[in-house]
Design an enzyme around this catalytic site. Structure first.
Site, PDB file in Angstrom:
ATOM      1  N   CYS A  88      78.515  95.271 -50.654  1.00 37.37           N
ATOM      2  CA  CYS A  88      78.868  96.098 -49.497  1.00 37.37           C
ATOM      3  C   CYS A  88      77.853  97.233 -49.408  1.00 37.37           C
ATOM      4  CB  CYS A  88      80.297  96.605 -49.682  1.00 37.37           C
ATOM      5  SG  CYS A  88      80.680  98.154 -48.859  1.00 37.37           S
ATOM      6  N   CYS A 144      78.987 100.933 -49.343  1.00 43.01           N
ATOM      7  CA  CYS A 144      79.559 101.347 -50.638  1.00 43.01           C
ATOM      8  C   CYS A 144      78.474 101.982 -51.514  1.00 43.01           C
ATOM      9  CB  CYS A 144      80.152 100.142 -51.374  1.00 43.01           C
ATOM     10  SG  CYS A 144      81.571  99.414 -50.521  1.00 43.01           S
TER      11      CYS A 144
END
Lengths: 107, 120
Positions: free
Chosen positions: A32, A35
């Site tokens: 991700c 993230c």
């Protein structure tokens, strides 16, 4: 060393729900992108509020039970827990000021 | 320094396919990659990994209770419905010019991606 420790499906209750201090939980996943951006912000928050709050992270791929239980959809999702209850939530790669002001409401 | 492949990485074939798609789609939609190429790299690796596992490039920036069902539903397969309809990519792969995190690039090499994702 990371200031935000890893919490799993098995340790979530002890580490988060039964914590004496408010807990900031960073729900993240390995591939991700945003993230990666929020992780250093979370580390800074952990340093800045050391002693006042606990900061942990949950890998949603490896810990689907907790992620499902709290209805995690978009990641990163940052949740604040106090007294065993979820009291606030921020979704996405937010700036440090946003996260800090959300957190301040619960100290 | 280790050169062994990270077991969580995608196959080279899928990574190259998703890399190529990402470049083409950014150019076609007038969107740009993130100023932090590490963000672009991990998202493309994640899309390729899902392509290997599920047969579809499901968005790696969401949590799903059932990945197979989500891939079949196609809503979050890249380019997802929010991206196609409103140029909204919460994964920060395709950023519109006015986004604070938009860089100037619409290209990324295979080596640039793997340099980032080899680090786990």
């Amino acid at each position: 060393m990371s200031a935000a420790s890893a919490v799993t499906d098995a340790t979530f209750k002890d580490e988060v729900l039964e914590s004496d201090v408010p807990v900031l939980v960073d729900f993240w996943a390995p591939w991700c992108g945003p993230c990666r951006m929020v992780a250093p912000v979370v580390e800074e928050i952990a340093d800045q509020y050391m002693g006042q709050i606990k900061v942990v992270k949950v890998n949603t791929d490896e810990n689907p039970s907790v992620a499902n239980q709290y209805g995690i959809r978009s990641i990163p999702t940052l949740m604040i827990f106090k007294g065993g209850q979820r009291v606030d939530m921020v979704v996405g790669a937010v700036p440090k000021t946003t996260l800090a002001s959300t957190l301040e409401k619960h100290l | 320094m280790t050169t062994q492949t990270n077991p969580n990485q995608a196959t080279d074939k899928s990574l190259e396919a998703m890399r190529h798609f990402s470049e083409q789609y950014a150019k076609r939609t007038g969107t740009y990659f993130c100023v932090d190429p590490g963000v672009t790299a991990v998202v493309i690796e994640g899309l390729a990994k899902h392509k290997d596992e599920l047969g579809a490039p499901l968005c790696p920036c969401r949590h799903y209770e059932d990945k197979e069902a989500e891939a079949a539903a196609a809503y979050w397969n890249c380019p997802c419905v929010p991206m196609r309809e409103r140029k909204e990519c919460h994964c920060m792969l395709f950023l519109t010019e006015e986004n604070d995190f938009a860089g100037e690039k619409q290209d990324i090499t295979f080596e640039e991606i793997r340099t980032v994702t080899n680090q786990g």
